[in-house]
Design a protein around this motif. Structure first.
Motif, mmCIF file in Angstrom:
data_model
loop_
_atom_site.group_PDB
_atom_site.id
_atom_site.type_symbol
_atom_site.label_atom_id
_atom_site.label_comp_id
_atom_site.label_asym_id
_atom_site.label_seq_id
_atom_site.Cartn_x
_atom_site.Cartn_y
_atom_site.Cartn_z
ATOM 1 N N VAL A 1 0.874 -1.174 0.000
ATOM 2 C CA VAL A 1 0.000 0.000 0.000
ATOM 3 C C VAL A 1 0.908 1.220 0.000
ATOM 4 N N THR A 2 0.755 2.093 -0.986
ATOM 5 C CA THR A 2 1.629 3.257 -1.054
ATOM 6 C C THR A 2 0.981 4.347 -1.885
ATOM 7 N N GLY A 3 1.625 5.507 -1.926
ATOM 8 C CA GLY A 3 1.142 6.596 -2.759
ATOM 9 C C GLY A 3 1.791 6.546 -4.131
ATOM 10 N N LEU A 4 0.999 6.811 -5.167
ATOM 11 C CA LEU A 4 1.573 6.911 -6.504
ATOM 12 C C LEU A 4 2.378 8.194 -6.568
ATOM 13 N N ALA A 5 3.659 8.074 -6.858
ATOM 14 C CA ALA A 5 4.561 9.225 -6.818
ATOM 15 C C ALA A 5 4.592 9.929 -8.170
ATOM 16 N N GLY A 6 5.726 10.542 -8.507
ATOM 17 C CA GLY A 6 5.843 11.334 -9.718
ATOM 18 C C GLY A 6 5.825 10.512 -10.987
ATOM 19 N N VAL A 7 5.654 11.212 -12.114
ATOM 20 C CA VAL A 7 5.534 10.568 -13.417
ATOM 21 C C VAL A 7 6.736 9.668 -13.718
ATOM 22 N N ALA A 8 7.925 10.082 -13.303
ATOM 23 C CA ALA A 8 9.136 9.308 -13.591
ATOM 24 C C ALA A 8 9.137 7.947 -12.908
ATOM 25 N N THR A 9 8.262 7.752 -11.929
ATOM 26 C CA THR A 9 8.239 6.477 -11.196
ATOM 27 C C THR A 9 7.248 5.467 -11.779
ATOM 28 N N TYR A 10 6.381 5.891 -12.686
ATOM 29 C CA TYR A 10 5.296 5.012 -13.129
ATOM 30 C C TYR A 10 5.800 3.672 -13.651
ATOM 31 N N ASP A 11 6.828 3.703 -14.484
ATOM 32 C CA ASP A 11 7.283 2.463 -15.105
ATOM 33 C C ASP A 11 7.899 1.503 -14.105
ATOM 34 N N PHE A 12 8.758 2.008 -13.211
ATOM 35 C CA PHE A 12 9.355 1.046 -12.269
ATOM 36 C C PHE A 12 8.392 0.679 -11.151
ATOM 37 N N TYR A 13 7.475 1.562 -10.770
ATOM 38 C CA TYR A 13 6.420 1.168 -9.842
ATOM 39 C C TYR A 13 5.599 0.043 -10.469
ATOM 40 N N GLY A 14 5.195 0.266 -11.727
ATOM 41 C CA GLY A 14 4.380 -0.731 -12.405
ATOM 42 C C GLY A 14 5.083 -2.067 -12.541
ATOM 43 N N THR A 15 6.374 -2.012 -12.892
ATOM 44 C CA THR A 15 7.142 -3.249 -13.075
ATOM 45 C C THR A 15 7.339 -3.987 -11.754
ATOM 46 N N LEU A 16 7.763 -3.271 -10.714
ATOM 47 C CA LEU A 16 8.070 -3.906 -9.434
ATOM 48 C C LEU A 16 6.817 -4.379 -8.695
ATOM 49 N N LEU A 17 5.703 -3.663 -8.884
ATOM 50 C CA LEU A 17 4.474 -4.017 -8.159
ATOM 51 C C LEU A 17 3.515 -4.850 -8.999
ATOM 52 N N ASP A 18 3.916 -5.185 -10.211
ATOM 53 C CA ASP A 18 3.042 -5.961 -11.103
ATOM 54 C C ASP A 18 2.688 -7.305 -10.467
ATOM 55 N N GLY A 19 1.405 -7.584 -10.424
ATOM 56 C CA GLY A 19 0.935 -8.838 -9.855
ATOM 57 C C GLY A 19 0.804 -8.855 -8.351
ATOM 58 N N ALA A 20 1.121 -7.737 -7.700
ATOM 59 C CA ALA A 20 1.078 -7.701 -6.233
ATOM 60 C C ALA A 20 -0.236 -7.156 -5.693
ATOM 61 N N ASN A 21 -1.163 -6.809 -6.598
ATOM 62 C CA ASN A 21 -2.458 -6.220 -6.182
ATOM 63 C C ASN A 21 -2.254 -4.987 -5.303
ATOM 64 N N ALA A 22 -1.295 -4.174 -5.686
ATOM 65 C CA ALA A 22 -0.952 -2.993 -4.886
ATOM 66 C C ALA A 22 -2.127 -2.028 -4.777
ATOM 67 N N VAL A 23 -2.236 -1.409 -3.617
ATOM 68 C CA VAL A 23 -3.241 -0.377 -3.370
ATOM 69 C C VAL A 23 -2.524 0.968 -3.449
ATOM 70 N N LEU A 24 -2.926 1.799 -4.409
ATOM 71 C CA LEU A 24 -2.229 3.063 -4.653
ATOM 72 C C LEU A 24 -3.154 4.246 -4.393
#
Length: 404
Positions: free
Chosen positions: A270-293
């Motif tokens: 569970v975390t906050g969606l940060a800046g635009v530059a983080t979208y790709d690595f957030y998406g890659t690292l949290l993929d499949g984890a059912n993250a709550v953003l």
């Protein structure tokens, strides 16, 4: 002696000429002293309005400070129709980099006050915000904090401080809908600073009444190896891991360590969606984890006339919006409101103008709480979806009129 008639005529002509010159001189002096109705002498033009901007334009919070400043400058131009003036008085910005350092911020604040500045805005650092708030009260100047989130920056005991962003409690408001927390552990994985402390308090306030238990893992702000902290998170065996992180320079290795240690396999992030530059690595690292953003703003999250104008102007200028662009635009609207009928910058009048002020911001309806001076505003629950080679945010739910 009898003068010839020609001599008498010459003397008479000279006397008439002198009288005419005297009359012209008197008229000229009178004209200089009398100002025609409707014409304001140049010396009475409104004085420039000094506004100080203190925020990070270097260090780990640079991207936040840059986005905030871009939004502030755009908002001042947009809401003054390009004049950068209120009632003829020009708004002049003085910008100082605090680099997230309260000592540097304090020095800049004091210099601005000594220079006659009565409105100061900014900072992405909660530690800096907490440092500047009492200085505003001591010096009786208006301080509008920026992206810094710690809830204690604003409050009923300090009338001189407002904020143009959101609090930690508001960041977590979308989590009120989390189910199945009774008797379940939530791991609080945060930076060991004022930002992290604010998030711990907010998480306990939001999730505690739902029956959650907590384990805190505070990560040193100087850490470069996050493996030991990630192992603690695995051992904690929580149902959720709440991650609160502000340093854009270390967020990637931190999230990577959590993934490498297998945290996301057993614990929902569970975390906050940060800046635009983080979208790709957030998406890659949290993929499949059912993250709550959770999220306070991303480009295009809502449709307002200001949002459309902002997107158009930034595209023409070759600029990109980011997480805290909207926070800067809010600050611009608040500065202009504070100066309504108040170009002499009476601070008490500015405060009265702001308390209860309601406006349509880039992301919708926003109201300044009349007592605690935070912004009642929409917040968002979002997801990251793969689109081609990149991840893009998708709005899941809007939570309207979020208080703190």
């Amino acid at each position: 002696m009898v003068l010839p008639s020609r001599g008498l005529k010459n003397i008479g002509a000279q006397l008439m000429k002198k009288k005419t010159l005297v009359r012209l001189a008197v008229v000229a002096i009178a004209s200089a002293l009398v100002v025609p109705a409707g014409i304001v002498p140049a010396t009475s033009a409104p004085a420039d309005i000094k506004v100080g901007v203190i925020t990070a334009t270097s260090g780990g919070l640079k991207s936040y400070g840059d986005a905030y400043t871009d939004g502030l400058e755009w908002g001042l131009k947009y809401y003054t129709q390009g004049t950068m003036a209120v009632n003829g008085a020009k708004i002049v910005l003085t910008k100082k980099d605090d680099a997230g350092d309260p000592t540097a911020a304090t020095a800049a604040f004091k210099d601005m006050v000594a220079n006659g500045t009565k409105i100061i805005v900014g900072t992405a650092s909660s530690t800096v915000g907490l440092t500047l708030a009492p200085l505003a009260q001591q010096n009786k100047v208006l301080y509008i904090s920026g992206p810094a989130k710690n809830d204690a920056i604003t409050g009923a005991t300090n009338k001189y401080v407002f904020r143009s962003g959101n609090t930690s409690l508001q960041d977590l408001a979308p989590l009120a809908g989390l189910a199945g927390l009774s008797g379940k552990k939530v791991v609080l994985f945060v930076e060991d600073n004022a930002f992290g402390a604010g998030n711990i308090a907010a998480a306990r306030a939001i999730l505690g009444p739902k029956g959650a238990t907590f384990e805190e893992i505070k990560v040193s702000t100087t850490a470069t190896d996050f493996t030991p902290y990630a192992k603690k998170a695995v051992d904690a065996a929580g149902k959720y891991i709440f991650i609160a992180w502000s340093n854009a320079g270390t967020v990637l290795p931190m999230l990577t360590s959590l993934k490498q240690q297998g945290v996301y396999k057993t614990t929902t992030p569970v975390t906050g969606l940060a800046g635009v530059a983080t979208y790709d690595f957030y998406g890659t690292l949290l993929d499949g984890a059912n993250a709550v953003l959770t999220n306070s703003y991303y480009p295009g999250v809502v449709k307002t006339s200001a949002a459309a104008a902002l997107a158009s102007d930034f595209a023409k200028a070759g600029k990109s919006q980011d997480l805290f662009t909207e926070c800067g635009v809010n600050a611009a609207q608040m500065i202009i409101r504070a100066l309504k009928g108040n170009t002499s910058v009476n601070v008490d009048t500015a405060i009265t103008n702001l308390e209860g002020f309601s406006f349509i911001g880039v992301k919708g309806q926003i109201t300044v709480d009349a007592t605690k001076h935070y912004l009642i505003q929409p917040m968002f629950l979002v997801a990251l979806d793969k689109s081609g080679a990149h991840y893009v945010p998708r709005l899941v739910r809007i939570i309207q009129k979020v208080t703190a």
